[in-house]
Design a protein around this motif. Structure first.
Motif, short mmCIF file in Angstrom:
data_model
loop_
_atom_site.label_atom_id
_atom_site.label_comp_id
_atom_site.label_asym_id
_atom_site.label_seq_id
_atom_site.Cartn_x
_atom_site.Cartn_y
_atom_site.Cartn_z
N LYS A 9 42.90 74.39 46.10
CA LYS A 9 43.58 75.07 44.98
C LYS A 9 44.53 76.14 45.52
CE LYS A 9 41.91 73.80 40.80
NZ LYS A 9 42.29 72.42 41.18
N GLU A 10 44.09 76.82 46.56
CA GLU A 10 44.92 77.87 47.16
C GLU A 10 46.17 77.26 47.82
OE1 GLU A 10 44.53 80.85 46.50
OE2 GLU A 10 45.74 81.96 47.97
N LEU A 11 46.00 76.07 48.37
CA LEU A 11 47.15 75.37 48.95
C LEU A 11 48.16 75.04 47.84
CD1 LEU A 11 48.57 73.93 51.35
CD2 LEU A 11 47.17 71.92 50.83
N GLU A 12 47.63 74.62 46.72
CA GLU A 12 48.48 74.28 45.58
C GLU A 12 49.23 75.53 45.10
OE1 GLU A 12 46.29 72.01 42.67
OE2 GLU A 12 48.00 71.97 41.31
N ALA A 13 48.53 76.66 45.11
CA ALA A 13 49.13 77.92 44.66
C ALA A 13 50.07 78.52 45.69
CB ALA A 13 48.01 78.91 44.33
N GLY A 14 50.09 77.95 46.89
CA GLY A 14 51.01 78.45 47.91
C GLY A 14 50.44 79.59 48.75
N GLY A 15 49.16 79.88 48.60
CA GLY A 15 48.54 80.97 49.36
C GLY A 15 48.24 80.63 50.81
N VAL A 16 48.16 79.34 51.11
CA VAL A 16 47.98 78.90 52.50
C VAL A 16 48.98 77.76 52.75
CG1 VAL A 16 45.54 79.57 52.74
CG2 VAL A 16 46.13 77.29 51.83
N ASP A 17 49.24 77.52 54.04
CA ASP A 17 50.21 76.47 54.41
C ASP A 17 49.55 75.11 54.59
OD1 ASP A 17 52.49 78.33 54.78
OD2 ASP A 17 51.21 79.13 56.38
N ALA A 18 48.25 75.12 54.84
CA ALA A 18 47.54 73.87 55.08
C ALA A 18 46.05 74.09 54.84
CB ALA A 18 47.76 73.39 56.50
N VAL A 19 45.33 72.99 54.63
CA VAL A 19 43.87 73.03 54.55
C VAL A 19 43.36 71.99 55.55
CG1 VAL A 19 41.87 72.41 53.13
CG2 VAL A 19 43.67 73.88 52.19
N VAL A 20 42.33 72.35 56.28
CA VAL A 20 41.70 71.39 57.20
C VAL A 20 40.27 71.16 56.73
CG1 VAL A 20 41.02 70.91 59.58
CG2 VAL A 20 43.15 72.14 59.12
N ALA A 21 39.96 69.89 56.45
CA ALA A 21 38.62 69.55 55.93
C ALA A 21 38.32 68.08 56.24
CB ALA A 21 38.56 69.80 54.43
N ASP A 22 37.15 67.64 55.85
CA ASP A 22 36.73 66.26 56.12
C ASP A 22 37.68 65.26 55.43
OD1 ASP A 22 34.63 67.60 57.26
OD2 ASP A 22 33.06 66.59 56.12
N ASN A 23 37.99 64.19 56.14
CA ASN A 23 38.95 63.19 55.64
C ASN A 23 38.61 62.66 54.25
OD1 ASN A 23 36.74 61.93 57.02
ND2 ASN A 23 37.85 60.02 57.11
N GLY A 24 37.35 62.30 54.03
CA GLY A 24 36.99 61.68 52.75
C GLY A 24 37.27 62.58 51.56
N ALA A 42 44.39 62.04 46.13
CA ALA A 42 44.55 60.88 45.25
C ALA A 42 44.31 61.25 43.78
CB ALA A 42 43.60 59.77 45.67
N ASN A 43 43.40 62.18 43.55
CA ASN A 43 43.02 62.51 42.17
C ASN A 43 43.77 63.70 41.58
OD1 ASN A 43 40.69 60.64 41.28
ND2 ASN A 43 40.24 61.17 43.41
N ASN A 44 44.62 64.33 42.39
CA ASN A 44 45.41 65.46 41.90
C ASN A 44 46.88 65.27 42.25
OD1 ASN A 44 43.24 67.68 41.02
ND2 ASN A 44 42.51 66.65 42.87
N PRO A 45 47.49 64.21 41.67
CA PRO A 45 48.89 63.93 42.03
C PRO A 45 49.80 65.10 41.70
CG PRO A 45 48.19 62.61 40.13
CD PRO A 45 46.96 63.25 40.68
N GLY A 46 49.42 65.87 40.70
CA GLY A 46 50.23 67.02 40.31
C GLY A 46 50.33 68.08 41.40
#
Ligand code: ARG
Length: 289
Positions: free
Chosen positions: A194-209, A216-220
């Protein structure tokens, strides 16, 4: 009160007399077979109910463990552990448990086992025991569609969101250093995204799945994923308190059974819509190279 007692007495007496009359007439049921004689009569207290093991899971991790509209904990982990428990001959009850306290809850005995997409690591193995692995994973980078980030190394000086204490946190901490102020740690992976979407971070690193599912579920949100071969392969395991070999044995027995009889493949397909990748055998393939 007294009236009730009287009634109860009369009932019992009537039953007794009826029984005696039947016995006298030789019309009672034939005596139960020896095997049945051994079992407790209906009036004896029921045997103590089988222990139900309490399962901790951080249910903010779709499609592995999350809450549906009804607030029920669902996902691959739930389907899998339910099947494992059935085959392993034990019972489970899921309790939503925040990731940050999840290992303490196990150590203190508030949870008997954990299934929460937990990567088996050498460090964790010092304080808990893991089942055989049940899922292969790796870290994946989520960025905005317009981002120029193309590899993990590009994140060295950027603001990166992770879930506190995850393997994603570990790899980014290694890249940026322990004292880096550009690592933004969140209570859950969806919060980081959500923070990535809001522009507060440049990237998120997490598990692939989880990253793939979210994108896929948040095209917006207009995200894309960036993979990097630098990330080490990870495997998920079910955790028990260190030394709980009895429970671990039942889990591994159940796990082997669901892998062998196609249940695992069915759960995988239900979750991802595809067949599971051919069973990975890292040790064997490494040896043959
Ligand atoms: N696989 C990663 C780890 O073990 C992340 C797991 C996070 N799981 C969760 N349900 N939040 O560190």
């Amino acid at each position: 009160m007294a009236q009730q007692d009287t009634r109860r007495f009369l009932k019992a007496a009537t039953a007794l007399v009826a029984g005696l009359v039947l016995a006298a007439c030789g019309k009672q049921e034939p005596p139960p077979a020896p095997a049945e004689t051994a079992s407790a009569p209906a009036s004896a207290p029921a045997p103590a109910p089988a222990k139900v093991y309490t399962v901790g899971t951080d249910a903010a991790y779709a499609p592995f463990e999350f809450q549906n509209e009804k607030g029920e904990i669902v996902g691959l982990s739930v389907d899998l552990l339910n099947a494992v428990a059935e085959k392993g001959g034990f019972q489970v009850k899921f309790v939503n448990t925040p990731w940050e306290g999840i290992f303490n809850a196990l150590g203190q005995g508030d949870r008997d086992l954990l299934i929460s997409s937990i990567t088996i690591t050498d460090e964790r193995k010092q304080t808990m025991d893991f089942s055989d692995p049940y899922f292969d994973a790796f870290q994946l980078i989520a960025v905005k569609e317009s981002s120029k980030i193309s590899k993990f190394d590009d994140l060295k000086k950027l603001k990166v969101g992770v879930q506190t204490g995850t393997t994603g946190d570990e790899v980014v901490t290694k890249l940026q250093g322990k004292t880096a102020t550009t690592i933004k740690r969140f209570e859950s992976t969806p919060l980081a995204l959500k923070e990535l979407e809001a522009g507060g971070v440049d990237a998120v690193v997490a598990d692939n799945g989880v990253v793939i599912h979210y994108v896929a579920n948040n095209p917006g949100a207009k995200f894309k994923t960036v993979s990097d071969k630098a990330f080490a392969p990870e495997q998920y395991g079910i955790a028990v308190k260190k030394g709980n070999t009895e429970l671990l044995g039942m889990i591994n027995k159940g796990l082997a059974a669901v892998k062998a009889d196609g249940t695992y493949a069915a759960i995988y397909k239900k979750t991802f819509g595809t067949e599971p990748p051919a069973a990975a055998a890292p040790a064997a393939s490494a040896a043959s190279n």
